[in-house]
Design a protein around this motif. Structure first.
Motif, PDB file in Angstrom:
ATOM      1  N   ALA A 140       0.838  -1.205   0.000  1.00  0.00           N
ATOM      2  CA  ALA A 140       0.000   0.000   0.000  1.00  0.00           C
ATOM      3  C   ALA A 140       0.869   1.251   0.000  1.00  0.00           C
ATOM      4  CB  ALA A 140      -0.921  -0.013   1.223  1.00  0.00           C
ATOM      5  N   ALA A 141       1.939   1.249   0.796  1.00  0.00           N
ATOM      6  CA  ALA A 141       2.850   2.392   0.810  1.00  0.00           C
ATOM      7  C   ALA A 141       3.582   2.519  -0.518  1.00  0.00           C
ATOM      8  CB  ALA A 141       3.849   2.239   1.956  1.00  0.00           C
ATOM      9  N   ALA A 142       3.972   1.380  -1.086  1.00  0.00           N
ATOM     10  CA  ALA A 142       4.705   1.410  -2.354  1.00  0.00           C
ATOM     11  C   ALA A 142       3.844   1.929  -3.496  1.00  0.00           C
ATOM     12  CB  ALA A 142       5.227   0.015  -2.681  1.00  0.00           C
ATOM     13  N   ALA A 143       2.550   1.632  -3.453  1.00  0.00           N
ATOM     14  CA  ALA A 143       1.647   2.072  -4.526  1.00  0.00           C
ATOM     15  C   ALA A 143       1.530   3.585  -4.594  1.00  0.00           C
ATOM     16  CB  ALA A 143       0.265   1.445  -4.330  1.00  0.00           C
ATOM     17  N   GLU A 144       1.899   4.281  -3.514  1.00  0.00           N
ATOM     18  CA  GLU A 144       1.874   5.736  -3.523  1.00  0.00           C
ATOM     19  C   GLU A 144       3.107   6.337  -4.192  1.00  0.00           C
ATOM     20  OE1 GLU A 144       1.306   7.192   0.402  1.00  0.00           O
ATOM     21  OE2 GLU A 144      -0.542   6.034   0.760  1.00  0.00           O
ATOM     22  N   VAL A 145       4.112   5.492  -4.422  1.00  0.00           N
ATOM     23  CA  VAL A 145       5.387   5.968  -4.958  1.00  0.00           C
ATOM     24  C   VAL A 145       5.714   5.333  -6.311  1.00  0.00           C
ATOM     25  CG1 VAL A 145       7.879   6.114  -4.510  1.00  0.00           C
ATOM     26  CG2 VAL A 145       6.256   6.328  -2.617  1.00  0.00           C
ATOM     27  N   LEU A 146       5.378   4.046  -6.463  1.00  0.00           N
ATOM     28  CA  LEU A 146       5.754   3.285  -7.650  1.00  0.00           C
ATOM     29  C   LEU A 146       4.532   2.970  -8.499  1.00  0.00           C
ATOM     30  CD1 LEU A 146       8.148   0.716  -5.896  1.00  0.00           C
ATOM     31  CD2 LEU A 146       8.733   2.967  -6.844  1.00  0.00           C
ATOM     32  N   ASP A 147       4.759   2.765  -9.786  1.00  0.00           N
ATOM     33  CA  ASP A 147       3.703   2.429 -10.730  1.00  0.00           C
ATOM     34  C   ASP A 147       3.699   0.917 -10.935  1.00  0.00           C
ATOM     35  OD1 ASP A 147       1.962   2.054 -12.817  1.00  0.00           O
ATOM     36  OD2 ASP A 147       2.969   3.420 -14.204  1.00  0.00           O
ATOM     37  N   PHE A 148       2.727   0.236 -10.365  1.00  0.00           N
ATOM     38  CA  PHE A 148       2.692  -1.217 -10.443  1.00  0.00           C
ATOM     39  C   PHE A 148       2.177  -1.723 -11.780  1.00  0.00           C
ATOM     40  CE2 PHE A 148       3.640  -0.860  -6.052  1.00  0.00           C
ATOM     41  CZ  PHE A 148       4.166  -2.082  -5.651  1.00  0.00           C
ATOM     42  N   ASP A 149       1.916  -0.829 -12.701  1.00  0.00           N
ATOM     43  CA  ASP A 149       1.595  -1.241 -14.062  1.00  0.00           C
ATOM     44  C   ASP A 149       2.846  -1.356 -14.924  1.00  0.00           C
ATOM     45  OD1 ASP A 149      -1.169  -1.394 -13.665  1.00  0.00           O
ATOM     46  OD2 ASP A 149      -1.409   0.766 -13.990  1.00  0.00           O
ATOM     47  N   ARG A 150       3.984  -1.003 -14.371  1.00  0.00           N
ATOM     48  CA  ARG A 150       5.272  -1.125 -15.075  1.00  0.00           C
ATOM     49  C   ARG A 150       6.217  -2.000 -14.254  1.00  0.00           C
ATOM     50  NH1 ARG A 150       8.302   2.987 -15.363  1.00  0.00           N
ATOM     51  NH2 ARG A 150       7.313   4.318 -13.784  1.00  0.00           N
ATOM     52  N   PRO A 151       7.242  -2.586 -14.898  1.00  0.00           N
ATOM     53  CA  PRO A 151       8.160  -3.477 -14.167  1.00  0.00           C
ATOM     54  C   PRO A 151       8.840  -2.787 -12.987  1.00  0.00           C
ATOM     55  CG  PRO A 151       8.435  -3.765 -16.527  1.00  0.00           C
ATOM     56  CD  PRO A 151       7.537  -2.568 -16.349  1.00  0.00           C
ATOM     57  N   ILE A 152       9.049  -3.556 -11.950  1.00  0.00           N
ATOM     58  CA  ILE A 152       9.687  -3.091 -10.714  1.00  0.00           C
ATOM     59  C   ILE A 152      10.825  -4.043 -10.367  1.00  0.00           C
ATOM     60  CG2 ILE A 152       9.354  -2.841  -8.202  1.00  0.00           C
ATOM     61  CD1 ILE A 152       6.502  -1.909  -8.800  1.00  0.00           C
ATOM     62  N   GLY A 153      11.900  -3.512  -9.857  1.00  0.00           N
ATOM     63  CA  GLY A 153      12.971  -4.328  -9.316  1.00  0.00           C
ATOM     64  C   GLY A 153      12.756  -4.504  -7.824  1.00  0.00           C
ATOM     65  N   LEU A 154      12.487  -5.733  -7.400  1.00  0.00           N
ATOM     66  CA  LEU A 154      12.316  -6.048  -5.978  1.00  0.00           C
ATOM     67  C   LEU A 154      13.677  -6.458  -5.419  1.00  0.00           C
ATOM     68  CD1 LEU A 154       9.074  -8.227  -6.127  1.00  0.00           C
ATOM     69  CD2 LEU A 154       9.252  -5.919  -5.200  1.00  0.00           C
ATOM     70  N   LEU A 155      14.172  -5.717  -4.449  1.00  0.00           N
ATOM     71  CA  LEU A 155      15.487  -5.973  -3.881  1.00  0.00           C
ATOM     72  C   LEU A 155      15.328  -6.448  -2.442  1.00  0.00           C
ATOM     73  CD1 LEU A 155      17.221  -2.699  -5.139  1.00  0.00           C
ATOM     74  CD2 LEU A 155      17.134  -4.928  -6.300  1.00  0.00           C
ATOM     75  N   MET A 156      15.914  -7.587  -2.140  1.00  0.00           N
ATOM     76  CA  MET A 156      15.895  -8.125  -0.774  1.00  0.00           C
ATOM     77  C   MET A 156      17.296  -8.626  -0.463  1.00  0.00           C
ATOM     78  SD  MET A 156      12.175  -9.994  -0.960  1.00  0.00           S
ATOM     79  CE  MET A 156      12.093  -9.940  -2.753  1.00  0.00           C
ATOM     80  N   LEU A 157      18.157  -7.710  -0.089  1.00  0.00           N
ATOM     81  CA  LEU A 157      19.565  -8.017   0.089  1.00  0.00           C
ATOM     82  C   LEU A 157      19.921  -8.120   1.563  1.00  0.00           C
ATOM     83  CD1 LEU A 157      19.417  -7.240  -2.898  1.00  0.00           C
ATOM     84  CD2 LEU A 157      21.626  -6.114  -2.636  1.00  0.00           C
ATOM     85  N   ALA A 158      20.503  -9.263   1.914  1.00  0.00           N
ATOM     86  CA  ALA A 158      20.980  -9.511   3.283  1.00  0.00           C
ATOM     87  C   ALA A 158      19.877  -9.291   4.308  1.00  0.00           C
ATOM     88  CB  ALA A 158      22.195  -8.637   3.592  1.00  0.00           C
ATOM     89  N   VAL A 159      18.662  -9.683   3.971  1.00  0.00           N
ATOM     90  CA  VAL A 159      17.542  -9.493   4.899  1.00  0.00           C
ATOM     91  C   VAL A 159      16.731 -10.765   5.122  1.00  0.00           C
ATOM     92  CG1 VAL A 159      15.941  -8.672   3.093  1.00  0.00           C
ATOM     93  CG2 VAL A 159      15.592  -8.011   5.493  1.00  0.00           C
ATOM     94  N   LEU A 160      16.592 -11.619   4.105  1.00  0.00           N
ATOM     95  CA  LEU A 160      15.707 -12.769   4.246  1.00  0.00           C
ATOM     96  C   LEU A 160      16.241 -13.799   5.222  1.00  0.00           C
ATOM     97  CD1 LEU A 160      14.412 -13.306   0.599  1.00  0.00           C
ATOM     98  CD2 LEU A 160      13.264 -12.198   2.525  1.00  0.00           C
ATOM     99  N   HIS A 161      17.534 -13.762   5.527  1.00  0.00           N
ATOM    100  CA  HIS A 161      18.036 -14.691   6.541  1.00  0.00           C
ATOM    101  C   HIS A 161      17.634 -14.258   7.952  1.00  0.00           C
ATOM    102  CE1 HIS A 161      21.625 -12.178   5.247  1.00  0.00           C
ATOM    103  NE2 HIS A 161      21.426 -11.746   6.479  1.00  0.00           N
ATOM    104  N   PHE A 162      16.898 -13.152   8.062  1.00  0.00           N
ATOM    105  CA  PHE A 162      16.293 -12.771   9.346  1.00  0.00           C
ATOM    106  C   PHE A 162      14.794 -13.061   9.367  1.00  0.00           C
ATOM    107  CE2 PHE A 162      19.986  -9.846   9.026  1.00  0.00           C
ATOM    108  CZ  PHE A 162      20.704 -10.358  10.098  1.00  0.00           C
ATOM    109  N   VAL A 163      14.297 -13.752   8.356  1.00  0.00           N
ATOM    110  CA  VAL A 163      12.866 -14.072   8.251  1.00  0.00           C
ATOM    111  C   VAL A 163      12.720 -15.588   8.289  1.00  0.00           C
ATOM    112  CG1 VAL A 163      10.768 -13.818   6.885  1.00  0.00           C
ATOM    113  CG2 VAL A 163      12.505 -12.001   6.866  1.00  0.00           C
ATOM    114  N   ALA A 164      12.006 -16.080   9.281  1.00  0.00           N
ATOM    115  CA  ALA A 164      11.885 -17.533   9.464  1.00  0.00           C
ATOM    116  C   ALA A 164      11.125 -18.186   8.319  1.00  0.00           C
ATOM    117  CB  ALA A 164      11.202 -17.833  10.799  1.00  0.00           C
ATOM    118  N   GLU A 165      10.050 -17.543   7.869  1.00  0.00           N
ATOM    119  CA  GLU A 165       9.208 -18.118   6.814  1.00  0.00           C
ATOM    120  C   GLU A 165       8.915 -17.038   5.770  1.00  0.00           C
ATOM    121  OE1 GLU A 165       5.820 -19.615   8.908  1.00  0.00           O
ATOM    122  OE2 GLU A 165       6.864 -21.406   9.606  1.00  0.00           O
TER     123      GLU A 165
END
Length: 250
Positions: A128-153
Motif C-alpha cells: 500500500a505504501a509502495a503504490a503511492e510511490v511506484l507504478d505497479f503497471d510497469r516493471p519493478i525491481g524487488l530488492l531483498m539483500l541480506a535481509v531474508l536470513h532474518f525471516v523464518a518463513e
C-alpha cells in the motif's frame, strides 16, 4: 509493528558499521566486532553485498526497469540504489525507525527516492505504501539483500510481492548461509539470537527455492562475488558468506 530498542543491535546498523558507515551505535559496533571474531570475512562480505547491489540494479536498468522497491534497505549510504540508478524511482523500506530517520536525512533533496518504515513480513502494508510511490503497471525491481536470513518463513511474503508486480519485473536476493563454515553455524546462530534478531541461514538449494516459478538469470544461485562480477572473482568466493540470485517474472 514492534518498536526497535536503540540499546539493542539492529541488522541495518550493524551492516552500516561493517560498511564503514557512521549511522550506528555502540551496541551495533560491539555486536559487529563479536561477529568479526567468529567470521573474520564479515566486513568483506558486506562490501561484496553492496557491490552486488550495484551490479544487480544496473542489470535491471539495462533490462527496462526504472523503479525499485528495496525491502530491508537499511541506511542508503554511498553506492545505494538511487545513486546507481539516478533516473529511477526508489522506495526504501526498513523496520528500524532509526535507520529510516537516517535515511530521510540522506535522501534530503533527492526527489525520486523515499524511505518508509515497514516490515517486509507485512506485505499488505508495504505494498500500500509502495503504490503511492511506484507504478505497479510497469516493471519493478524487488530488492531483498541480506535481509531474508532474518525471516523464518519468507515464502508467503515473497509470493505476495511477486504476485503484485507485472511480468518483466526482477527479484534480486542475497542470503546468508552456513554452507561455507558449518562448524561456525551454531556460534553465529547463538550470537544473532542474543541480539534479538534470530538468523535463518539457508543452503544454496534453499535460496534457489525462494525464486521458484521465476526465470533465474545466469549464472543462477552463486556466491555474491561470482554474480556477473565487474572484476575477477575473489580467490575464495565463499568469503562472501552469502549467495546471490536474480530472477525475472515471466
Amino acid at each position: 509493528m514492534a518498536e526497535i530498542d536503540p540499546d539493542r543491535p539492529h541488522p541495518a546498523r550493524i551492516y552500516d558499521y561493517l560498511l564503514g558507515g557512521a549511522c550506528n551505535f555502540e551496541p551495533d559496533r560491539a555486536f559487529a566486532e563479536q561477529f568479526l571474531r567468529v567470521m573474520p570475512s564479515a566486513a568483506d562480505a558486506a562490501r561484496l553485498n553492496r557491490a552486488f547491489l550495484r551490479r544487480a540494479v544496473r542489470y535491471c536498468v539495462d533490462n527496462g526497469v526504472t523503479q525499485f522497491l528495496d525491502l530491508g534497505s537499511g541506511i542508503p549510504t554511498v553506492g545505494n540504489v538511487h545513486e546507481t540508478a539516478p533516473e529511477a524511482r526508489v522506495l526504501y523500506v526498513d523496520n528500524d525507525p532509526i535507520a529510516i530517520a537516517h535515511s530521510e536525512i540522506e535522501l534530503a533533496g533527492v526527489t525520486n527516492a523515499r524511505a518508509v518504515l515497514g516490515d517486509l513480513r507485512e506485505p499488505d502494508a508495504v505494498l500500500a505504501a509502495a503504490a503511492e510511490v511506484l507504478d505497479f503497471d510497469r516493471p519493478i525491481g524487488l530488492l531483498m539483500l541480506a535481509v531474508l536470513h532474518f525471516v523464518a518463513e519468507p515464502e508467503e511474503p515473497l509470493r505476495r510481492y511477486t504476485e503484485a508486480v507485472v511480468p518483466g519485473s526482477f527479484v534480486a536476493i542475497t542470503h546468508g548461509t552456513a554452507d561455507e563454515a558449518p562448524d561456525k553455524r551454531e556460534d553465529v546462530l547463538r550470537l544473532y539470537a542474543s541480539s534479538g534478531s534470530p538468523a535463518h541461514p539457508r543452503t544454496r538449494a534453499g535460496v534457489g527455492a525462494l525464486v521458484a516459478g521465476l526465470e533465474v538469470v545466469d549464472p543462477g544461485v552463486v556466491w555474491t562475488s561470482q554474480w556477473r562480477p565487474d572484476t575477477p572473482a575473489a580467490a575464495d568466493p565463499a568469503a562472501a558468506l552469502t549467495y546471490a540470485v536474480v530472477a525475472r517474472k515471466p
